[in-house]
Each structure stands twice: as C-alpha cells, then as structure tokens.
Design a protein around this motif. Structure first.
Motif, PDB file in Angstrom:
ATOM      1  N   VAL A  59      34.576  -6.757   6.951  1.00  0.00           N
ATOM      2  CA  VAL A  59      33.999  -6.839   8.405  1.00  0.00           C
ATOM      3  C   VAL A  59      35.017  -6.672   9.283  1.00  0.00           C
ATOM      4  CG1 VAL A  59      33.097  -8.556   9.792  1.00  0.00           C
ATOM      5  CG2 VAL A  59      32.631  -9.042   7.455  1.00  0.00           C
ATOM      6  N   ALA A  60      36.290  -6.912   9.107  1.00  0.00           N
ATOM      7  CA  ALA A  60      37.449  -6.346  10.001  1.00  0.00           C
ATOM      8  C   ALA A  60      37.491  -4.790  10.061  1.00  0.00           C
ATOM      9  CB  ALA A  60      38.743  -6.874   9.678  1.00  0.00           C
ATOM     10  N   LEU A  61      37.309  -4.241   9.064  1.00  0.00           N
ATOM     11  CA  LEU A  61      37.416  -2.669   8.867  1.00  0.00           C
ATOM     12  C   LEU A  61      35.900  -2.212   9.448  1.00  0.00           C
ATOM     13  CD1 LEU A  61      38.385  -0.270   8.094  1.00  0.00           C
ATOM     14  CD2 LEU A  61      37.167  -0.459   5.843  1.00  0.00           C
ATOM     15  N   LEU A  62      34.897  -2.892   9.365  1.00  0.00           N
ATOM     16  CA  LEU A  62      33.768  -2.463   9.996  1.00  0.00           C
ATOM     17  C   LEU A  62      33.738  -2.565  11.656  1.00  0.00           C
ATOM     18  CD1 LEU A  62      30.754  -1.581   9.705  1.00  0.00           C
ATOM     19  CD2 LEU A  62      30.130  -4.232   9.529  1.00  0.00           C
ATOM     20  N   ARG A 122      42.727   5.866   5.669  1.00  0.00           N
ATOM     21  CA  ARG A 122      43.969   5.084   6.497  1.00  0.00           C
ATOM     22  C   ARG A 122      43.230   4.129   7.305  1.00  0.00           C
ATOM     23  NH1 ARG A 122      45.537  10.838   6.911  1.00  0.00           N
ATOM     24  NH2 ARG A 122      44.524  10.551   8.847  1.00  0.00           N
ATOM     25  N   LEU A 123      41.855   3.902   7.628  1.00  0.00           N
ATOM     26  CA  LEU A 123      41.275   3.245   8.609  1.00  0.00           C
ATOM     27  C   LEU A 123      41.644   1.599   8.228  1.00  0.00           C
ATOM     28  CD1 LEU A 123      37.811   4.671   8.907  1.00  0.00           C
ATOM     29  CD2 LEU A 123      39.718   4.984  10.457  1.00  0.00           C
ATOM     30  N   THR A 145      43.403  -2.549  10.754  1.00  0.00           N
ATOM     31  CA  THR A 145      42.914  -3.892  10.842  1.00  0.00           C
ATOM     32  C   THR A 145      44.175  -4.856  10.844  1.00  0.00           C
ATOM     33  OG1 THR A 145      42.919  -4.152   8.557  1.00  0.00           O
ATOM     34  CG2 THR A 145      40.778  -3.321   9.699  1.00  0.00           C
ATOM     35  N   GLU A 146      45.372  -4.315  10.734  1.00  0.00           N
ATOM     36  CA  GLU A 146      46.572  -5.162  10.802  1.00  0.00           C
ATOM     37  C   GLU A 146      46.986  -5.725  12.245  1.00  0.00           C
ATOM     38  OE1 GLU A 146      49.569  -2.680   9.016  1.00  0.00           O
ATOM     39  OE2 GLU A 146      48.649  -2.565   7.280  1.00  0.00           O
ATOM     40  N   ASP A 147      47.487  -6.701  12.461  1.00  0.00           N
ATOM     41  CA  ASP A 147      47.733  -7.325  13.607  1.00  0.00           C
ATOM     42  C   ASP A 147      49.134  -7.415  13.894  1.00  0.00           C
ATOM     43  OD1 ASP A 147      47.225  -8.281  16.212  1.00  0.00           O
ATOM     44  OD2 ASP A 147      47.008 -10.266  15.457  1.00  0.00           O
ATOM     45  N   PRO A 148      49.876  -6.933  14.692  1.00  0.00           N
ATOM     46  CA  PRO A 148      49.348  -5.678  15.445  1.00  0.00           C
ATOM     47  C   PRO A 148      49.081  -4.366  14.433  1.00  0.00           C
ATOM     48  CG  PRO A 148      51.735  -5.853  15.962  1.00  0.00           C
ATOM     49  CD  PRO A 148      51.129  -7.083  14.954  1.00  0.00           C
ATOM     50  N   LEU A 188      45.812   5.585  14.618  1.00  0.00           N
ATOM     51  CA  LEU A 188      46.589   6.338  13.313  1.00  0.00           C
ATOM     52  C   LEU A 188      45.768   7.364  12.550  1.00  0.00           C
ATOM     53  CD1 LEU A 188      47.468   2.910  11.788  1.00  0.00           C
ATOM     54  CD2 LEU A 188      48.885   4.463  13.346  1.00  0.00           C
ATOM     55  N   LEU A 189      45.254   8.067  13.513  1.00  0.00           N
ATOM     56  CA  LEU A 189      44.295   9.292  12.944  1.00  0.00           C
ATOM     57  C   LEU A 189      44.914  10.623  12.708  1.00  0.00           C
ATOM     58  CD1 LEU A 189      41.016   8.121  14.640  1.00  0.00           C
ATOM     59  CD2 LEU A 189      42.076   7.316  12.365  1.00  0.00           C
ATOM     60  N   ASP A 190      46.153  10.607  13.459  1.00  0.00           N
ATOM     61  CA  ASP A 190      46.721  12.160  13.586  1.00  0.00           C
ATOM     62  C   ASP A 190      47.607  12.298  12.260  1.00  0.00           C
ATOM     63  OD1 ASP A 190      47.343  13.211  16.871  1.00  0.00           O
ATOM     64  OD2 ASP A 190      45.716  13.544  15.667  1.00  0.00           O
TER      65      ASP A 190
END
Length: 183
Positions: free
Chosen positions: A44-47, A69-70, A74-77, A181-183
C-alpha cells in the motif's frame, strides 16, 4: 487487506491498482486461500508512492523503467539520489527525460499562444505574455482590448480602454513528494 481496502487506503480505485500490477509497477500480491489478492502495508505504501509520482507528471512508462527501485521511495526518509544534486535538466534518466518533455510541451504551448494572439490581435500580440505574479490578487493584463461582461439583466458593462484590465491570480499549490530516485 483486500483490493478494495488497499485501493481506498492509497487513494485509487481497484481498477487502477490492477493496472499498476499488469504494467509491472507493483509486484504480484499474495493470495488468500480463496485466491483473492491480499495486500500488505508495504505494498500500500508503494502504491501511494506510485500515485504521487503519477500526479507529479511521470507516466506509467516512466515508472516502468525504474519499477525495481520504486520501493526505495517508501523508506522514511527516502534515500538521496546522486542525480538529485545535478543542475536542473541535466539528468539523462527518467527525470531528465520528463523535464525535457515538459520543456518541449511548454515551448509548444507558448508558440500556440503566440499564434492565437497574433490571429486575434494582430501585430500587438508580439509582446511577450505577462509573467505570473508571485503574490495573489489582481494583475494588470497589458495589450488586451476592453472586455465586455454581461451583468444580469442590466445589459453589458464595458471596461474603458484606458483602465487596466485585471485578472485574478491564485497562488500556485506546490506539493513536495518523496525525493526522486529515478535517474
């Protein structure tokens, strides 16, 4: 939790959740003994992250290219990305491509606006469009003819040609999401 509960918790529909699964953005969920999808809090967090990135202008295809990598977002931070310190527009990954696509779309819209203004107002339309104000409140719109507004049954009301025509400006809403974190 079942698909309806997970979708509601993430602010989407069950149909959208299934689409994200089909496109590879979400891993296949566990199943109950009766074969129903069973979502854990991590899914759910990933969603939620996926929904936030989509609302930030990324496409499903953009996210597919980095779906592995998505979960890091969801990690904090969320962990920092090395490309996050690079100057704007220099990324070669998903973010850089999306920024380039947005820049191209903005340029296309500016050309379209200039063409429309030229057709409607003639040579006076070559002046640059007014810049949006940083503060809220009316902003004078230069180079436009008087505006006629119908006011109830009393007939039209015209703004004199010498008075500045104003348009309300609202403060833009900026939503800050997870570091990308997509690059």
């Amino acid at each position: 939790m079942r698909i309806g509960e997970a979708a509601a918790a993430a602010g989407c529909t069950p149909r959208a959740l299934r689409l994200y699964e089909e496109r590879g953005l979400l891993p296949p969920p566990g199943r109950t003994a009766s074969g129903q999808r069973d979502y854990r809090p991590a899914e759910v967090a990933l969603l939620r992250v996926i929904r936030e990135l989509l609302s930030s202008g990324f496409t499903i295809e953009d996210l597919r290219s980095c779906a592995d990598r998505l979960h890091l977002l969801t990690e904090d931070p969320p962990p920092r990305c090395g490309a996050a310190d690079a100057p704007e527009g220099t990324g070669s990954g998903v973010v850089g491509r999306r920024l380039a696509a947005l820049d191209a779309e903005i340029a296309r819209l500016v050309r379209l606006r200039e063409e429309l203004a030229r057709r409607v107002f003639g040579d006076d339309a070559r002046r640059p469009a007014p810049k949006p104000a940083a503060a809220t409140g009316p902003v004078p719109v230069q180079g436009t003819p008087p505006i006629t507004v119908t006011a109830s049954a009393t007939g039209p009301v015209s703004a004199p040609a010498t008075a500045p025509v104003t348009a309300p400006v609202t403060e833009p809403t900026v939503t800050v999401g997870p570091r990308v974190l997509l690059d």
